[in-house]
Design an enzyme around this catalytic site. Structure first.
Site, PDB file in Angstrom:
ATOM      1  N   GLY A 158       4.870 -18.764  26.185  1.00 27.13           N
ATOM      2  CA  GLY A 158       5.591 -19.493  25.157  1.00 27.13           C
ATOM      3  C   GLY A 158       6.448 -20.602  25.757  1.00 27.13           C
ATOM      4  N   SER A 159       7.572 -20.872  25.100  1.00 30.14           N
ATOM      5  CA  SER A 159       8.379 -22.033  25.479  1.00 30.14           C
ATOM      6  C   SER A 159       8.971 -21.921  26.877  1.00 30.14           C
ATOM      7  CB  SER A 159       9.512 -22.204  24.475  1.00 30.14           C
ATOM      8  OG  SER A 159       8.963 -22.357  23.188  1.00 30.14           O
ATOM      9  N   THR A 160       9.034 -20.705  27.439  1.00 30.41           N
ATOM     10  CA  THR A 160       9.587 -20.626  28.793  1.00 30.41           C
ATOM     11  C   THR A 160       8.717 -21.412  29.754  1.00 30.41           C
ATOM     12  OG1 THR A 160       8.385 -18.573  29.203  1.00 30.41           O
ATOM     13  CG2 THR A 160      10.661 -18.373  28.452  1.00 30.41           C
ATOM     14  N   PHE A 161       7.464 -21.612  29.385  1.00 36.57           N
ATOM     15  CA  PHE A 161       6.580 -22.351  30.278  1.00 36.57           C
ATOM     16  C   PHE A 161       6.937 -23.836  30.317  1.00 36.57           C
ATOM     17  CE2 PHE A 161       2.644 -24.384  31.664  1.00 36.57           C
ATOM     18  CZ  PHE A 161       2.362 -23.617  32.783  1.00 36.57           C
ATOM     19  N   LYS A 162       7.735 -24.284  29.333  1.00 39.80           N
ATOM     20  CA  LYS A 162       8.117 -25.702  29.300  1.00 39.80           C
ATOM     21  C   LYS A 162       8.876 -26.089  30.571  1.00 39.80           C
ATOM     22  CE  LYS A 162       8.014 -25.879  24.315  1.00 39.80           C
ATOM     23  NZ  LYS A 162       8.796 -25.502  23.115  1.00 39.80           N
TER      24      LYS A 162
END
Lengths: 487, 473
Positions: A217-221
């Site tokens: 999810g957004s942690t990969f951003k």
């Protein structure tokens, strides 16, 4: 009649001689092979004939033990203190179901059969001391582990914490968990307990911190941002990105990528985009960089290969993919998968000024007399981003905690950087999303802890707040536990 | 008879009786098992076993009485046979007692029969009966040639004993036991072995010349006339058939070997050996292809570990377990009481007692044990060589040959050299019939050796000695 008698005497002599030759063959020539034969129960009996060595935390707590077992020819059986809390670290060692993870990998030391213990064995043979296994001193921090395990509580999820400066693993929790003590013996009760655990739909024996991959999810951003900075896509974190809202996925007719809620993402700077977790911005970055560059950067962080710490960690996946899918992977969706340990490594690399240390959890192997047999030296695994870019990214992540979606990760008086995430799950996003939070805490001497928390099946909101609301408090407590220990 | 008037050429000096040698050896034969007993106790519980004194005294007493009887009634007997038998029997008792202490076997027995009863006390009782029979043989059998008179009675008794187990249920796949309520089970085959040897000796002694000389040449072999060979062939075939029917393969092999050996010795014709080998090969193939019990054992012999994959519970794992037991003993063994030979399970103290020797006394202990058996056989063969009468020669070689074959078949089976046939290791294995019968066997051998080594009696004073005068001119 004496001539045939003498021949019979020779015949009888040959019979006895053949028995002797056969016996020499068995007991001298083949002795070693037979003694270690896989069907030879003596191997098992010997293994449990004396107390197994212990697994110890970095702060000196013994998390395993040995108990005399009755009603079997195995004299000792393994017991664990707080087995459910520690089983993702130790694995199990059963009299009938073999062993896993640390118990299996360091079995030679723990059971005392390792060649490095040869001298001790020989010595105790002469002194008549009881044979004993050596100890495994781990890098785990018992306070952090406790915070992680209790923070997860009855939720399904996992926590991994690393010391960014060394790669030492500080906490590895997975829930629901199991107590390996319940099937350490060889009774019917043990077999039944084991079977119950295997049949449990919640998979208590799955080590979610190492062996389960989730869409990050957004942690990969954070990785996508690192890729943008490393490839010079944007010169600074305050430079506006040319990104529209909604962003139409490349090579698609008119498939838009939206943000969660009305947030200021159009042409937002990297810093603001991370603050609000803009899908449009990071999806475009990933698409602009292309699959090749994104994959390279993710692999520098440790994706696409198994990591042995020494326990095997499943490979996290940044896929080779077409353009629209690659754009989705850039925001941690599509076929992008990561283990909690992997995401902790991402946070730790940023916190450690771009240097990624190889994660490890065995600090020392000790002989029964506490002599150190081997000690793990921290080792650099890669450099996913330059120190300058890492510091830029730190600013962004710290801004997320002070002013963005990660406010729940704040610790008074401590600099904390973090990133929330809520990963969609299931076809058409119909299953409960995964709530993520990755973070690190920083002191004057650099960062002592980076954490990744994932919670499956959070049934609350679907927006990025979920990661902040559910996962961030756990991360905060784990970081606090480590920081308190430093004082 | 002891004082020799020096009128004959033999026995000018009295042959040494060697009774004191026997006594000295007996002291060792009792002391070694007593030390072994102490060893087991110390290894397993850390203290000397409480029954050690009683055990030592019991064994010593039996050996002492046996020795006194030999000293009185068989002065010139071979001095090695009694000590060897005593030592083997004593070691057997220690091994059985050691296996009695095994928690694994106790638990197993409790699981299977609800209770556990140690075997060592029974074995001690059987030993006492065996020694009593040994003494009885020496007291009643003044001269082994008396047995000649019972040639045909022996035949009948042997057949009767062999047929008997057919009327009793099979135990572990073989019908070789008869059970007497209150007394336990008897394995008549062990006794039949001795009795059939008596029959063969008696018959062959009478017919040996006819068998050897009145023969026709057929395809390079000398075949005796039917009327000479017929009866013995019939009896022999009958006993083999019975045994095959009872699936007692070890004993049938033993009877076969006994027959061939005795026929060969009696006729001195090598063709019998060839003939015997051909027949045994034919017989083995025939039995192996008809009998599933045998097939499974041949398979277990060919690949002892194959059945670990397929059959997790069956007795077929015994061979693999026994081989691993030997392997883990290594050169010096684990020490008495410290091995895991009891993993073999229900036959650990019977057929497979040798694994305990192998594991706990190691290669060194096994060599010593095999040498002890070898020595008994060697003394038996020597007795046969020394015997002056053909009956004695045949009987002695028959008994010692049977003994050697039995040792080979059991030990070879347990060590995986040949397919397992299920017999007892003489003196060492748990089993009443075996101990009793083997003591009787030793008794007969001692009697033959006494007769053989006895100095020739002084010629009786001739009644006409006085009358034969040199006539002086």
């Amino acid at each position: 009649m004496n001539k045939p008698l003498r021949r019979i005497a020779i015949f009888c002599g040959l019979l006895v001689l053949s028995l002797m030759i056969r016996d020499n063959w068995l007991q001298y020539v083949r002795a070693d092979e037979l003694n270690a034969h896989k069907y030879n129960r003596r191997v098992q009996i010997e293994r449990f004939a004396h107390e197994r060595g212990n697994i110890i935390t970095a702060d000196g707590q013994t998390i395993t033990g040995s108990a005399e077992s009755t009603g079997t020819d195995f004299k000792y059986k393994r017991v664990w203190k707080d087995g459910a809390m520690w089983s993702p670290v130790t694995g199990y060692a059963s009299q009938i179901f073999d062993a896993t993870q640390l118990e299996k990998i360091e079995d030679g030391i723990l059971s005392g059969t390792d060649n490095r213990l040869f001298f001790d064995r020989t010595l105790s043979m002469f002194t008549g001391e009881k044979k004993q296994g050596g100890n495994v001193v781990t890098t785990l921090n018992s306070a952090a582990q406790k915070a992680a395990f209790e923070g997860l509580g009855d939720k399904k999820g996992a926590v991994a914490a690393i010391n960014p400066q060394t790669g030492a693993i500080l906490a590895l929790a997975s829930t629901p968990s199991y107590d390996p003590s319940v099937f350490a013996g060889s009774s019917n009760k043990d077999s039944k307990a084991y079977k119950t655990l295997l049949d449990d739909k919640n998979e208590p024996m799955l080590n979610r911190a190492l062996r389960q991959t989730y869409p990050p999810g957004s942690t990969f951003k954070v990785v996508t941002a690192a890729a943008a900075l490393e490839n010079g896509l944007y010169s600074g974190i305050d430079e506006p990105t040319k990104s529209p809202v909604p962003y139409i996925l490349p090579d698609t007719a008119n498939q838009p990528l939206n943000n969660e809620g009305p947030i200021p993402c159009e042409n937002a700077t990297l810093k603001v985009a991370l603050q609000y977790s803009c899908n449009t911005v990071f999806g475009k970055i990933s698409a602009d960089l292309g699959n090749e560059k994104m994959k390279t950067e993710a692999e520098k962080f440790g994706f696409n290969k198994q990591i042995f710490n020494p326990v095997r960690t499943d490979a996290s996946i940044y896929p080779k993919d077409n353009r629209p899918q690659n754009a989705m992977a850039g925001i941690g969706q599509a076929s992008n998968r990561a283990t909690p340990l992997q995401m902790a490594m991402v946070a730790s690399a940023v916190a450690n000024d771009g240097k990624l240390m190889k994660p490890y959890m065995v600090d020392q192997l000790q002989a029964p007399n506490v002599d150190v047999l081997s000690k793990t030296q921290p080792e650099q695994m890669s450099q996913p981003l330059s120190a300058a870019n890492a510091q830029k990214l730190q600013k962004m992540m710290e801004f997320v905690v002070t002013d963005g979606t990660g406010k729940a990760g704040q610790i008074p008086g401590v600099t904390v950087g973090g990133k929330t995430g809520t990963a969609q799950h299931g076809v058409n996003n119909k299953d409960n999303p995964y709530a993520w939070f990755i973070s690190y805490a920083k002191t004057d001497n650099g960062s002592p802890v980076a954490v990744a928390v994932v919670i499956e099946g959070s049934d609350t909101t679907r927006d990025d707040i979920a990661g902040g609301k559910l996962a961030a408090p756990i991360a905060k407590n784990v970081m606090k536990a480590v920081l308190d220990g430093k004082k | 008879m002891s004082v020799v008037t020096n009128t004959t050429t033999i026995g000018a000096i009295e042959a040494p009786s060697r009774r004191n040698t026997e006594l000295a050896l007996l002291i060792f034969a009792v002391a070694i098992p007593v030390f072994a007993y102490a060893n087991v106790g110390l290894a397993m519980t850390g203290k000397l076993p409480s029954g050690m004194l009683g055990y030592g005294l019991g064994l010593g007493l039996m050996a002492g009485v046996a020795h006194l009887v030999v000293r009185k009634f068989a002065r010139y007997a071979d001095p090695l046979l009694l000590p060897l038998a005593t030592l083997l029997n004593g070691l057997g008792l220690v091994l059985i007692w050691r296996l009695d202490q095994s928690p694994r076997l106790i638990q197993r027995a409790k699981g299977a029969w609800g209770k556990f009863s140690p075997d060592a006390p029974h074995q001690l009782l059987y030993t006492a009966i065996g020694v009593a029979l040994f003494i009885g043989v020496l007291l009643l059998l003044k001269d082994h040639r008396i047995l000649q008179r019972y040639t045909y009675i022996s035949m009948a008794v042997a057949l009767f004993l062999l047929v008997l187990p057919m009327f009793f249920p099979a135990v572990n796949g073989a019908k070789i036991w008869i059970s007497i309520p209150g007394l336990g089970t008897i394995q008549p085959g062990e006794f039949a072995k001795i009795i059939i040897a008596i029959f063969f000796s008696g018959y062959l002694m009478v017919k040996r010349d006819a068998l050897a000389l009145a023969s026709r040449r057929f395809m390079g072999l000398y075949l005796p006339r039917g009327r000479d060979l017929g009866p013995i062939l019939v009896i022999w075939a009958l006993s083999i058939l019975i045994l095959v029917f009872e699936t007692d393969l070890g004993t049938s092999l033993l009877f076969f070997g006994l027959f061939v050996v005795m026929l060969y010795v009696a006729t001195e014709r090598t063709s019998w050996i060839v003939f015997g080998l051909v027949m045994s090969a034919v017989g083995a193939v025939a039995v192996a292809s008809f009998e599933p019990h045998v097939q499974s054992r041949v398979n277990a012999w060919l690949d002892p570990f194959a059945c670990y994959k397929t059959d997790k519970t069956g007795a077929c794992q015994q061979i693999g377990d026994a081989i691993m037991s030997f392997g883990s003993g290594g050169t010096l063994g684990t020490g008495l009481g410290q091995g895991n030979s009891d993993l073999i399970g229900f036959a650990a103290n019977a057929d497979f007692i040798l694994s305990t020797v192998g594991e706990e006394l190691g290669l060194a202990g096994m060599m010593a044990l095999l040498l002890l058996y070898g020595l008994i056989v060697e003394r038996g063969v020597r007795t046969a060589l020394a015997a002056r009468d053909p009956f004695g020669k045949l009987l002695a070689i028959g008994l010692s040959g049977a003994f050697a074959l039995q040792v080979f078949v059991v030990a070879g089976g347990v060590m995986g050299l040949i397919p397992l046939t299920g017999m007892t290791m003489p003196f060492v294995a748990q089993g009443g019939s075996s101990v009793i019968a083997n003591w009787a066997l030793i008794g007969i051998l001692i009697r033959i050796s006494d007769t053989a080594r006895r100095p020739a009696p002084a010629p009786a004073p001739s009644s006409d000695a006085e009358m034969t005068q040199v006539v002086r001119p």
